[in-house]
Each structure stands twice: as C-alpha cells, then as structure tokens.
Write an enzyme that holds these catalytic residues in place. Structure first.
Site, PDB file in Angstrom:
ATOM      1  N   ASP A   1       0.838  -1.197   0.000  1.00 56.60           N
ATOM      2  CA  ASP A   1       0.000   0.000   0.000  1.00 56.60           C
ATOM      3  C   ASP A   1       0.875   1.249   0.000  1.00 56.60           C
ATOM      4  O   ASP A   1       1.350   1.693   1.034  1.00 56.60           O
ATOM      5  CB  ASP A   1      -0.910  -0.011   1.240  1.00 56.60           C
ATOM      6  CG  ASP A   1      -1.799   1.229   1.310  1.00 56.60           C
ATOM      7  OD1 ASP A   1      -1.891   1.951   0.292  1.00 56.60           O
ATOM      8  OD2 ASP A   1      -2.398   1.463   2.382  1.00 56.60           O
TER       9      ASP A   1
ATOM     10  N   LYS B   1       1.626   7.976   0.414  1.00 58.05           N
ATOM     11  CA  LYS B   1       2.034   8.014   1.820  1.00 58.05           C
ATOM     12  C   LYS B   1       3.408   8.668   1.935  1.00 58.05           C
ATOM     13  O   LYS B   1       4.188   8.621   0.994  1.00 58.05           O
ATOM     14  CB  LYS B   1       2.149   6.580   2.363  1.00 58.05           C
ATOM     15  CG  LYS B   1       0.828   5.887   2.619  1.00 58.05           C
ATOM     16  CD  LYS B   1       1.050   4.511   3.228  1.00 58.05           C
ATOM     17  CE  LYS B   1      -0.271   3.816   3.504  1.00 58.05           C
ATOM     18  NZ  LYS B   1      -1.116   4.503   4.501  1.00 58.05           N
TER      19      LYS B   1
ATOM     20  N   GLU C   1      -7.899   2.610   0.649  1.00 56.73           N
ATOM     21  CA  GLU C   1      -8.157   1.607  -0.387  1.00 56.73           C
ATOM     22  C   GLU C   1      -8.675   0.297   0.170  1.00 56.73           C
ATOM     23  O   GLU C   1      -9.340  -0.461  -0.545  1.00 56.73           O
ATOM     24  CB  GLU C   1      -6.876   1.365  -1.203  1.00 56.73           C
ATOM     25  CG  GLU C   1      -5.891   0.353  -0.611  1.00 56.73           C
ATOM     26  CD  GLU C   1      -5.318   0.750   0.740  1.00 56.73           C
ATOM     27  OE1 GLU C   1      -5.333   1.953   1.063  1.00 56.73           O
ATOM     28  OE2 GLU C   1      -4.863  -0.140   1.485  1.00 56.73           O
TER      29      GLU C   1
ATOM     30  N   ARG D   1     -11.000  -0.417   2.336  1.00 57.18           N
ATOM     31  CA  ARG D   1     -12.465  -0.499   2.319  1.00 57.18           C
ATOM     32  C   ARG D   1     -12.991  -0.633   0.894  1.00 57.18           C
ATOM     33  O   ARG D   1     -14.050  -1.223   0.671  1.00 57.18           O
ATOM     34  CB  ARG D   1     -13.045   0.737   3.033  1.00 57.18           C
ATOM     35  CG  ARG D   1     -12.685   2.051   2.402  1.00 57.18           C
ATOM     36  CD  ARG D   1     -12.872   3.236   3.334  1.00 57.18           C
ATOM     37  NE  ARG D   1     -11.754   3.402   4.259  1.00 57.18           N
ATOM     38  CZ  ARG D   1     -11.660   4.364   5.170  1.00 57.18           C
ATOM     39  NH1 ARG D   1     -12.652   5.244   5.303  1.00 57.18           N
ATOM     40  NH2 ARG D   1     -10.614   4.453   5.955  1.00 57.18           N
TER      41      ARG D   1
HETATM   42  N1  BES Z   1      -3.138   0.278   5.358  1.00 59.55           N
HETATM   43  C1  BES Z   1      -3.496   1.571   5.822  1.00 59.55           C
HETATM   44  C2  BES Z   1      -3.757   1.609   7.326  1.00 59.55           C
HETATM   45  C3  BES Z   1      -2.557   1.537   8.219  1.00 59.55           C
HETATM   46  C4  BES Z   1      -1.701   2.618   8.326  1.00 59.55           C
HETATM   47  C5  BES Z   1      -2.359   0.452   9.005  1.00 59.55           C
HETATM   48  C6  BES Z   1      -0.631   2.549   9.195  1.00 59.55           C
HETATM   49  C7  BES Z   1      -1.295   0.381   9.881  1.00 59.55           C
HETATM   50  C8  BES Z   1      -0.432   1.441   9.974  1.00 59.55           C
HETATM   51  C9  BES Z   1      -4.760   2.050   5.129  1.00 59.55           C
HETATM   52  O1  BES Z   1      -4.912   1.642   3.812  1.00 59.55           O
HETATM   53  C10 BES Z   1      -4.710   3.535   5.113  1.00 59.55           C
HETATM   54  O2  BES Z   1      -3.838   4.051   4.493  1.00 59.55           O
HETATM   55  N2  BES Z   1      -5.633   4.166   5.801  1.00 59.55           N
HETATM   56  C11 BES Z   1      -5.656   5.573   5.887  1.00 59.55           C
HETATM   57  C12 BES Z   1      -7.099   6.014   5.829  1.00 59.55           C
HETATM   58  C13 BES Z   1      -7.262   7.496   5.703  1.00 59.55           C
HETATM   59  C14 BES Z   1      -6.770   7.968   4.361  1.00 59.55           C
HETATM   60  C15 BES Z   1      -8.719   7.821   5.890  1.00 59.55           C
HETATM   61  C16 BES Z   1      -5.007   5.983   7.200  1.00 59.55           C
HETATM   62  O3  BES Z   1      -5.224   5.307   8.213  1.00 59.55           O
HETATM   63  O4  BES Z   1      -4.266   6.943   7.193  1.00 59.55           O
HETATM   64 ZN    ZN Z   2      -4.011  -0.081   3.293  1.00 56.39          ZN
HETATM   65 MN    MN Z   3      -3.961   2.961   2.449  1.00 56.07          MN
END
Ligand code: BES
Ligand code: ZN
Ligand code: MN
Length: 494
Positions: free
Chosen positions: A272, A279, A351, A353
């Site tokens: 991801d 990110k 992504e 969800r």
């Molecule tokens: N895979 C990540 C969630 C994650 C981040 C898990 C860090 C463990 C450590 C997920 O896909 C994500 O990026 N979520 C975003 C959602 C936001 C954009 C609403 C997040 O948590 O920042």
């Molecule tokens: Zn993710």
């Molecule tokens: Mn993500």
C-alpha cells in the site's frame, strides 16, 4: 513438532533433555520436589539462594548431575498467588519456551498440571502450550542468503494431572499445534516483501492449499471476471499497478452442503503506497504488511484443515497492490461498487475499504451464517487501541460476544467499538452515494461504518488489526494475529 500427553507417576525416572517444573513463591511443586530429591537437593538449594526471581515468568535452568534421567530442570516461577491468571499463564509459557529455545534442547517434559483447575482450564492450558511451542520456533528465512536455523525443539510431552484425561490433553495439544502452525503461516506470508508476495503469489498459495486437501477447493477470479461482476470499487484500487488483482475464494467443506458457512474476508493489499494520495516515505516499507488480514485468512484456513472441523467455512481474499501511476484512480473519482452504490474516492489511500466492500457483496451468494472481515484498515485504530487489541465492530451482538470470548480464551484479544448512526453522517458525499473517508475524527469507526453499508444482508463483524498484525522496531515482523481468535471462534462453532 510432536506432542504427547501422559500421566507421569515418577518424574525422576523420565529421561528428557529438560523437565519444566513450577515454583510458587519459594515453594517447589510436588513434581519439582521429586526431581529435587533425584538431584540431591540442587533445585531447593538454588531457590533458597535466591537464584530464581519470585515473579511469574522468571526462569532458572539447572544442569543436573551426570546420570540423572532429566538432564536439565527448568524452574519457572508462577508468582505468589494461589490462583494464576491467564495473563500470568501466558508469561509462564512464553518464558519457558524462550528458555528452552535458548538452551536448544530437542525435547522437554512439562509438569504444569497444578496451574489448571478443572477440565476447561486444563484444555486451555495445553492448547496454549502447544501454540506457544510451535510459534516459538518460527524464524523468518525466505529472503536471507544464509538461512536461520530454527531451534531444535521437536518433542514436547505434558504430564497430565487430575483435571483432564490424557485423551483430552492430546486433543487440546493437537488443536493448539494447528493454531500455532496457522499463526506461523500467517506470519510468513505477512513477512514476505511485496515483491515476493503479490496477489498472484497469494493465489498460488491458495491453489497449493486446495491441491493438498480434499475438503478445500479454490477459485481465483481475475480482473476480467471481477469486471463482469461489477466490482468497480475493487478494480479502482488496482488501476495504477502492473500486478493483476485477484479475488481468491477458498471453500472448506467440513459439513453437509446445506449448512450455512462462516465467511472470512481478508484485506490483501500486498503493498500500500497510498496511490495518488501517496504516503510519506518513513516506514512505508511496513505497508508490505497490509495483507495481514488476508494472511490471517490463510492461516486460519490452514488451522481449520489441521483441526478437521465439521463446519463449512469460506475464505475470501481481496488481493491487490495500491500504486500511483498515470492511469491510477484520482482523488474525486467516482466508482460504482458491485452493490450498485457509487463511491467518491476522496483519498486513494483509503483503499482497504474499497477492495473489501466488493468482497463483502460477493459473500452474499453464500447465504452465510456470519461474515467476518479482517483488515489492517486504519492508522487511527493504532492510535485508539495500540497493539494489544484488534478493534471489533459488528451488526450483531451475539457474533460480537462470540468473537470477544474467542479472543479472551486465546489472549488474542479484540475490543468492541461503536457503529452508531452519528458516525455514518461523516461519510456523506455531494457527488456519490458515499465518500470513502470520513474526516479526521474517529477514523477506525468511520472506516467500519463504510463497510457496514455493504454488509446489510447478513450477520457481520469487522476486525481492524492495524495495530495487532505486526511489530515495528528491532523486532519488526508479523504477529500472525488474529489467527488465534478466529481459529478459536471456529472451534467454538464446531
Ligand atoms: N493500510 C493503511 C492503514 C494503516 C496505516 C495500518 C498505518 C497500519 C499502519 C490504510 O490503507 C490507510 O492508508 N488508511 C488511511 C485512511 C485514511 C486515508 C482515511 C489511514 O489510516 O491513514
Ligand atoms: Zn491499506
Ligand atoms: Mn492505504
């Protein structure tokens, strides 16, 4: 690793590389006292000198005189309380196995029966012992040029006390072993880097598992088939990568066809990057772990096969890579999910969800008894609960209670969070039926609210394992959670 259970009348006659006995306060257990006499009082002397700390989980390895059938005795402190808590039992088992793997013995006999009063406590103790033993010898090696040797432990025997029969203990040990192996399987998949574990690699793994068992079959849906089903949401995530997405479906038939299955749905984002909503670079490598939900589905299916449970279970893995590219999905794009609901993708990094919602709709065809999705879904979950607990959401109280109890039994715990309507309002979009993010507040809750819109047709629970799935820092690596919780839940259903 092999496990044995028997009633041992005289520990002093039992040949072993290491006998494990407990010490409560400064008091050796009965079996410990027998072994103490066989060593001419070495154990009691060591305790008297204060070589063993009084805390639960302290250990002291004692080499016995030449000719003693037990070559070593591992003293393990169980604290001073009469009743040893589950938390202390975990400490005691972890510490014992750490000492055994450090001593690199091939076999061991555990004398722990005084820790379990009653048959359920004994069952739980032996199950956990086997899981702990199996997981304690896991080492990651796959991408190292020099493989790491696994500790030598191959044979574990438990002395069965009055609380259970040898047959009962054997069953608990074999179930614990199955859960341990499933946990290791999930850890291995989680630890593999993104270039070694693509959606296609996960599909291959499912095919191999199905080939090896006559109770498991699998189907792999490619992008064309997903398109035909209308999975526009899942496909929007994979738009920017050259790795083809896969919807992996594993069907375990342990009961009559007419019995409704439990469906497990795993988030399998093999890497991801965030996509166009890229990110930051720091720790981005850890997003190879973004398929740990999928890994837990594989690990649980593997435990299920080993336990040979008489239930039907379907494992669905939504596998894709999330990458930026000229043809990647852009913030503001609107996509249509398989359910027909349109989604405004305000952030391409939300992504998980987007792939899960189509997998949840796909699950409807099984008329499931329950659907449980498992996902490293939100950073907000890590903020809320840290590593100890997975966040649990459910549209059915009974299912929630069953999962929480399975987590308590295995100490692979989950904590329930709300799915109230107030939070649903945060997902409002002016350009689609629903937005894929709910703003900065309650991020784990709004992600669960999003999923709930696609899980209206059955009893459903969601486990956000963003904190529980892996450790960072020096001990960086996948934990294999929540294979313990899920396997215990299925065991309780069978
Ligand atoms: N895979 C990540 C969630 C994650 C981040 C898990 C860090 C463990 C450590 C997920 O896909 C994500 O990026 N979520 C975003 C959602 C936001 C954009 C609403 C997040 O948590 O920042
Ligand atoms: Zn993710
Ligand atoms: Mn993500």
């Amino acid at each position: 690793m092999e496990f044995f259970a028997k009633k041992i009348n005289d520990p002093a006659t039992q040949a072993t590389a290491c006998a494990i006995v407990t010490v409560s306060g400064k008091q050796l257990s009965k079996n410990g006292q027998t072994l103490d006499r066989a060593t001419g009082g070495m154990l009691a002397a060591a305790i008297k000198r204060g070589d063993l700390k009084p805390d639960a989980g302290s250990t002291l390895l004692v080499q016995t005189p030449a000719g003693t059938p037990a070559q070593r005795v591992l003293l393990v402190g169980v604290g001073k309380n009469r009743k040893v808590s589950q938390h202390e039992i975990r400490k005691i088992l972890n510490a014992s196995l750490r000492a055994l793997t450090a001593a690199n013995t091939r076999d061991a006999i555990f004398y722990l029966s005084e820790l379990a009063e009653g048959s359920e406590a004994a069952r739980a103790l032996y199950q956990r012992l086997a899981t702990t033993a199996v997981t304690s010898v896991y080492r990651y090696s796959e991408t190292l040029s020099t493989k790491v040797a696994r500790p030598a432990l191959k044979k574990v025997t438990v002395d069965v006390g009055a609380s259970t029969t040898a047959t009962g203990a054997r069953k608990a040990l074999s179930q614990g072993k199955a859960i341990g192996n499933g946990t290791n399987e999930a850890r291995e998949l989680g630890n593999l880097p993104g270039n070694y574990c693509t959606p296609n690699d996960l599909a291959k793994r499912a095919r191999a598992m199905a080939r090896a068992s006559d109770k498991l079959s699998c189907k792999i849906l490619d992008e064309k088939q997903m398109k035909a089903l209308g999975m526009g949401s899942l496909l929007s995530v994979t738009a920017g990568t050259v790795e083809p997405a896969k919807l992996i479906v594993m069907e375990y038939a342990g009961a009559a066809k007419s019995k409704r299955p439990v469906v497990l749905v795993g988030k399998g984002i093999t890497f991801d990057s965030g996509g166009i909503s890229l990110k930051p670079g720091g720790k981005m490598d850890e997003m190879k772990f973004d398929m740990c939900g999928a890994a837990s589905v594989f690990g649980t299916m593997s435990a299920l096969l080993d336990m040979d449970l008489g239930i039907n279970v379907v494992g669905i893995v939504a596998a894709a890579e999330n990458m930026p590219a000229g043809n990647a999905t852009k913030p503001g794009d609107v996509v249509t999910s398989m359910s027909g609901q349109t989604i405004e993708v305000l952030n391409t990094d939300a992504e998980g969800r987007l792939v899960l919602c189509d997998a949840l709709t796909y699950a409807e065809r099984y008329q499931p008894k329950a659907v449980i999705d498992i996902a490293t879904l939100t950073g907000a979950c890590v903020v809320a609960l840290g590593k100890p607990a997975a966040a649990l959401y459910a549209n059915n109280d009974k299912l929630a209670t069953q999962l929480i109890e399975a987590g308590e039994k295995t100490l692979d715990r989950a904590w329930r969070m709300p799915l109230w309507d107030e939070y649903q309002a945060q997902l409002k979009s002016n350009f689609a039926d629903i937005a894929n993010i709910g703003g900065p507040e309650a991020g784990s809750v709004t992600a669960a609210c999003f999923l709930s819109r696609f899980a209206r047709k059955y009893h459903w629970a969601h486990l956000d394992i963003a904190g529980a799935a892996w450790m960072g820092g020096a001990a960086k690596g996948a934990t294999g959670r929540p294979v313990g919780l899920l396997s215990q839940y299925l065991l309780d259903q069978a």
